[in-house]
Motif scaffolding. Structure first.
Motif, mmCIF file in Angstrom:
data_model
loop_
_atom_site.group_PDB
_atom_site.id
_atom_site.type_symbol
_atom_site.label_atom_id
_atom_site.label_comp_id
_atom_site.label_asym_id
_atom_site.label_seq_id
_atom_site.Cartn_x
_atom_site.Cartn_y
_atom_site.Cartn_z
ATOM 1 N N VAL A 169 24.025 43.476 66.815
ATOM 2 C CA VAL A 169 23.273 43.198 68.034
ATOM 3 C C VAL A 169 21.969 43.992 68.049
ATOM 4 O O VAL A 169 20.913 43.491 68.453
ATOM 5 C CB VAL A 169 24.135 43.521 69.282
ATOM 6 N N TRP A 209 18.388 42.330 68.261
ATOM 7 C CA TRP A 209 17.545 42.674 69.406
ATOM 8 C C TRP A 209 16.162 43.125 68.951
ATOM 9 O O TRP A 209 15.138 42.721 69.497
ATOM 10 C CB TRP A 209 18.236 43.732 70.256
ATOM 11 N N ASN A 210 16.142 43.966 67.913
ATOM 12 C CA ASN A 210 14.861 44.419 67.351
ATOM 13 C C ASN A 210 13.980 43.251 66.972
ATOM 14 O O ASN A 210 12.788 43.216 67.247
ATOM 15 C CB ASN A 210 15.092 45.226 66.065
ATOM 16 N N MET A 211 14.606 42.302 66.322
ATOM 17 C CA MET A 211 13.861 41.132 65.866
ATOM 18 C C MET A 211 13.409 40.316 67.071
ATOM 19 O O MET A 211 12.289 39.827 67.131
ATOM 20 C CB MET A 211 14.742 40.295 64.946
ATOM 21 N N ARG A 244 9.779 38.857 68.819
ATOM 22 C CA ARG A 244 9.713 37.398 68.897
ATOM 23 C C ARG A 244 9.604 36.739 67.528
ATOM 24 O O ARG A 244 9.220 35.564 67.429
ATOM 25 C CB ARG A 244 8.538 36.917 69.774
ATOM 26 N N LEU A 263 18.577 35.480 75.486
ATOM 27 C CA LEU A 263 18.871 36.572 76.415
ATOM 28 C C LEU A 263 20.287 36.472 76.943
ATOM 29 O O LEU A 263 20.993 37.484 77.057
ATOM 30 C CB LEU A 263 17.881 36.548 77.586
ATOM 31 N N THR A 278 23.196 39.276 76.521
ATOM 32 C CA THR A 278 23.903 39.831 77.680
ATOM 33 C C THR A 278 25.405 39.770 77.461
ATOM 34 O O THR A 278 26.117 40.757 77.684
ATOM 35 C CB THR A 278 23.521 39.049 78.944
ATOM 36 N N GLU A 283 26.449 42.369 74.890
ATOM 37 C CA GLU A 283 26.381 43.746 75.379
ATOM 38 C C GLU A 283 27.584 44.035 76.277
ATOM 39 O O GLU A 283 28.124 45.138 76.284
ATOM 40 C CB GLU A 283 25.075 43.997 76.148
ATOM 41 N N GLN A 284 28.002 43.028 77.023
ATOM 42 C CA GLN A 284 29.177 43.226 77.880
ATOM 43 C C GLN A 284 30.442 43.441 77.058
ATOM 44 O O GLN A 284 31.277 44.289 77.383
ATOM 45 C CB GLN A 284 29.355 42.027 78.826
#
Lengths: 387, 450
Positions: free
Chosen positions: A344, A348-350, A354, A371, A375, A378-379
């Motif tokens: 993740v 996310w970095n990528m 964008r 997104l 989310t 992450e949960q």
């Protein structure tokens, strides 16, 4: 009780045949009639001429891998794939999850559903559906997720198990983390259980445990097939101590660590990995006298689950695949937390930069879709962290 | 699954011929009985050859590969484009537009699944550069979903065509906007590789005898019997194309499709210029000398000597890298070498594991294994800056401009827009380079309510 397998994409269609070969050899070599019948019923059906046909649907967006799988099985003379059990296209998904999920999936929904329906209807009793795919590419991950969704809709009561191959952390597909995030966030809701094999871990098994010098993809696939076979082959379970279990999967687990033979619960660098539940399967000599007491230690598990639900032990006196004694551990624990978190983090970095977004948006996956997926994951990470 | 090959101009058609010749050789090697196999047949129906003067095309029609093409696949005119991009792009572009689209459409219809257009041309001339890029736009309009991969041969600084900077920059704007992937090739790099091989072949040192027909400049064993000038250089480019398409033509444990190349190597639409390098350049003949370790092959792929473009990826920033392995190479060799080489390379902060890998079982003829590396790296920036320099030097003096502006459809804005497109592209690379110096810290993760 039968399992219908759906092989998706290159990875699914490479491991699938290995799995069928493994269970075939194991049930044939064992020389135990009930075991053999039970295993064969689970994975194959028999034609009027006595030929064993795999209960499998093969799906790919390009033809080469399926052709190889079908040809190899036929040549073995031991079992084969159904003549019309495959669906393929020509152009591939280009490692693009959006292309697989938004374009190929819907376009070929009916054809694939028909094939699965036919296999399911052929079973006397359906134990569940076993979907095999990678999370890094385009077809396995994208089409695979879409197909899982369709299967869930078609068979809301059925047990759906996804086998997921995770790519090498050092990179085999550049957009692998995007494809993985998009896949896992959805499968988490759709599937009953996700069995995970990480290429990195299986690679280490090949090099350190098996001492293979020049490891090929075939070697990796065989190890995975062996581990899956050791879990899916018939065994006596808690509910069914003298008959081979009707349901191959006894516990409800979500994300799972790869089974290891005889190892105890893996302790990661983060310290101790707490488990939700563990399933141990012992096969071979002296299984009834084996002491699995250490696995029942309440300290291993979360305190808020009833102790009798946390550890299950199955066994079978039949040696698996030529190994006099073997043990498999299927674990729902924090072991997968670190790899998941890494995946993740990289995705996310990528995403923040964008990069590659245009490749996904052009097929219908928006930044908002990304997104949402982040989310969800992450949960999940949070839930597992707080075990 | 098929690709359509469209070759423009002298360069494109000569390279194309080498490609067909070597492709035939590769498949003949695999199919010892010489049966026209399915994989290969899908290629040959689908070529369109375009040139605005007759010389090269008539050679094709009279040459040993003539049976592969019907005359309808060739589109030609008589007088050439005079090394004038505007003539190629606007004049011939308008005249032959319909015919070319028709011919391409016909070729496309023969494919049961058209996956990609391969377009080959030089940048410095008139037809390849001008008409080639005009057709690129047409293909985008007519077949928007089909990937367009352009192999573009860039002129060297000492190019004998004075207006080559104009032609190249005008063409580049089109490539930036309308191609999915571009593989820039520099003649000078090809010259260097050829001389390196010839030097090796003539040293006479023990243990350095090159195995017959094993170099990437060799056309031996192909259909064409005589070697023409530029054949050696063109063979290198042909080999590049063979390697890129190997996964589509042969089996392997980890297929790498052309669509996958375009997907993985292009993080932002305009940054699609890929530096290619091929290894090995040759195989040694002496069987008593231990074959160069596989690891050496990987090291070579990242050495400047093996690149088809003069650039320095090791000292610049990788956005993405693809490795296509052929032959007797195992997964563990691939993983081990990625881990070994990774610390020596700089990858952009958001793609630190930016590798795309493929394994094809069948090696090129004469080799036991080979490696093609395709790098999306900011190292192309200096070459583009140099090109812009050469353009500006001419443009400032308005040298030869009237030849272009005299062509219907061409005006000064074409030049200024092309220049700003190139400048914009260079700036994009600069911005990425600047991220390399900033201290790398992961951006904060999503905060979710627990």
């Amino acid at each position: 009780m039968s399992v219908v397998t759906v092989q998706l994409g290159q990875c699914g269609n490479q491991i699938g045949p290995e799995l069928f070969s493994t269970v075939y050899e194991d049930s044939t070599g064992a020389g135990r009639k009930t075991y053999q019948e039970s295993s064969r019923e689970r994975f194959f059906w028999e034609t009027s001429d006595g030929v064993l046909v795999a209960r499998s649907v093969l799906v790919d967006m390009e033809p080469k891998v399926i052709s190889q799988a079908v040809a190899k099985a036929s040549k073995s003379g031991k079992w084969r794939y159904g003549e019309k059990a495959h669906f393929c296209q020509k152009q591939g998904s280009g490692n693009n999850w959006a292309n697989g999920y938004c374009v190929h999936g819907p376009r070929h929904k009916e054809s694939v559903e028909d094939l699965v329906r036919r296999e399911v209807e052929r079973c006397d009793r359906l134990a569940g559906i076993f979907a095999m795919m990678s999370v890094a590419g385009g077809t396995g991950s994208g089409v695979g997720t879409f197909v899982t969704q369709c299967l869930r809709d078609m068979y809301p009561q059925a047990f759906i198990l996804n086998h997921l191959t995770w790519p090498y952390g050092t990179g085999e597909v550049i957009v692998q983390n995007y494809n993985s995030v998009l896949t896992l966030s959805r499968l988490y809701q759709l599937s009953d259980a996700l069995v995970v094999h990480e290429n990195d871990t299986v690679h280490k098994i090949c090099s350190r445990l098996m001492n293979i010098k020049h490891i090929s993809i075939g070697d990796i696939n065989k190890v995975i097939a062996h581990q899956l076979g050791s879990v899916l082959q018939p065994a006596y379970t808690g509910d069914s101590p003298s008959n081979y279990s009707r349901n191959p999967i006894g516990i409800d687990w979500k994300v799972c660590v790869p089974s290891s033979r005889g190892d105890s619960v893996r302790t990661g660098q983060m310290g101790f990995n707490r488990s939700l539940a563990n399933l141990m399967i012992l096969r071979g000599k002296d299984v009834s006298s084996a002491d699995a007491g250490a696995f029942k230690d309440p300290a291993l598990y979360v305190p808020w689950l009833p102790p009798d639900g946390t550890f299950s032990l199955w066994n079978s006196p039949v040696p698996f695949n030529g190994y006099e004694k073997s043990a498999s551990l299927v674990s729902n624990s924090q072991s997968l937390l670190k790899p998941l978190d890494n995946m993740v983090r990289k995705a996310w970095n990528m995403f923040v930069s964008r990069a590659y977004m245009h490749q996904y948006t052009k097929f219908g996956i928006s930044e908002d879709d990304f997104l949402d997926s982040f989310t969800t994951l992450e949960q999940i990470i949070s839930s597992y962290s707080h075990l | 699954r098929t690709q359509s090959l469209i070759r423009f101009g002298q360069c494109g058609n000569q390279v194309g011929c080498r490609f067909w010749d070597l492709a035939l050789r590769e498949h003949a090697h695999v199919n010892k009985k010489g049966i026209y196999d399915e994989a290969l047949s899908s290629f040959f129906q689908n070529a369109v050859l375009v040139d605005m003067e007759e010389g090269v095309l008539s050679e094709v029609l009279q040459g040993p590969l003539r049976q592969l093409f019907s005359t309808t696949q060739l589109i030609s005119d008589v007088s050439g484009s005079g090394n004038n991009w505007a003539v190629g792009h606007h004049s011939y572009g308008s005249v032959y537009r319909e015919q070319i689209v028709d011919q391409v459409r016909r070729a496309a219809e023969q494919c049961d699944c058209l996956q990609c257009f391969f377009i080959i041309h030089s940048m410095g001339g008139g037809t390849g550069s001008g008409l080639g890029t005009r057709v690129l736009k047409l293909l985008e309009d007519e077949f928007p979903e089909v990937c367009r991969l352009v192999t573009a041969v860039y002129p060297s600084a000492e190019d004998d065509v004075i207006t080559s900077p104009y032609n190249s920059v005008l063409a580049m704007r089109e490539l930036t906007e309308h191609a999915d992937c571009v593989l820039p090739i520099e003649n000078q790099s090809l010259v260097d590789i050829v001389s390196k091989i010839q030097h090796m072949a003539h040293t006479g040192k023990p243990g350095s005898v090159i195995k017959k027909d094993s170099t990437i400049i060799s056309g031996q064993g192909g259909v064409a019997k005589t070697e023409k000038p530029f054949d050696a250089m063109n063979n290198i480019v042909a080999n590049l194309l063979l390697n890129i398409t190997s996964s589509a033509r042969f089996e392997g444990s980890l297929n790498m499709d052309l669509n996958e190349i375009a997907m993985n190597l292009v993080p932002f639409p305009r940054l699609h210029y890929l530096v290619s390098s091929l290894t090995p350049l040759y195989t040694l003949a002496d069987v008593n000398i231990p074959t160069r370790r596989l690891d050496q092959m990987f090291t070579d792929a990242f050495s400047k000597d093996h690149q088809l473009m003069r650039a320095d990826p090791k000292h610049n920033l990788y956005l993405a890298c693809a490795l296509m392995l052929r032959g007797n190479v195992q997964l563990s060799d691939l993983r081990r070498n990625i881990e070994r080489l990774r610390p020596t390379l700089s990858f952009v902060q958001w793609n630190t594991e930016g590798w795309k890998t493929g394994l094809c079982s069948v090696p090129p003829v004469g080799h036991t294994h080979s490696l093609l590396a395709l790098a999306n790296n900011t190292c192309v920036k200096p070459s583009f800056m140099e090109l812009r320099e050469r353009f500006v030097r001419l443009y400032r003096k308005k040298a030869h401009l009237h030849h272009y502006l005299g062509v219907d459809g061409m005006d000064v804005s074409g030049f200024s827009e092309a220049l700003s497109s190139l400048t914009g592209l260079i700036d994009q690379y600069s911005q990425l380079d600047s991220t390399n110096t900033a201290p790398s810290q992961d951006p904060p993760r999503l905060n979710i309510a627990c």
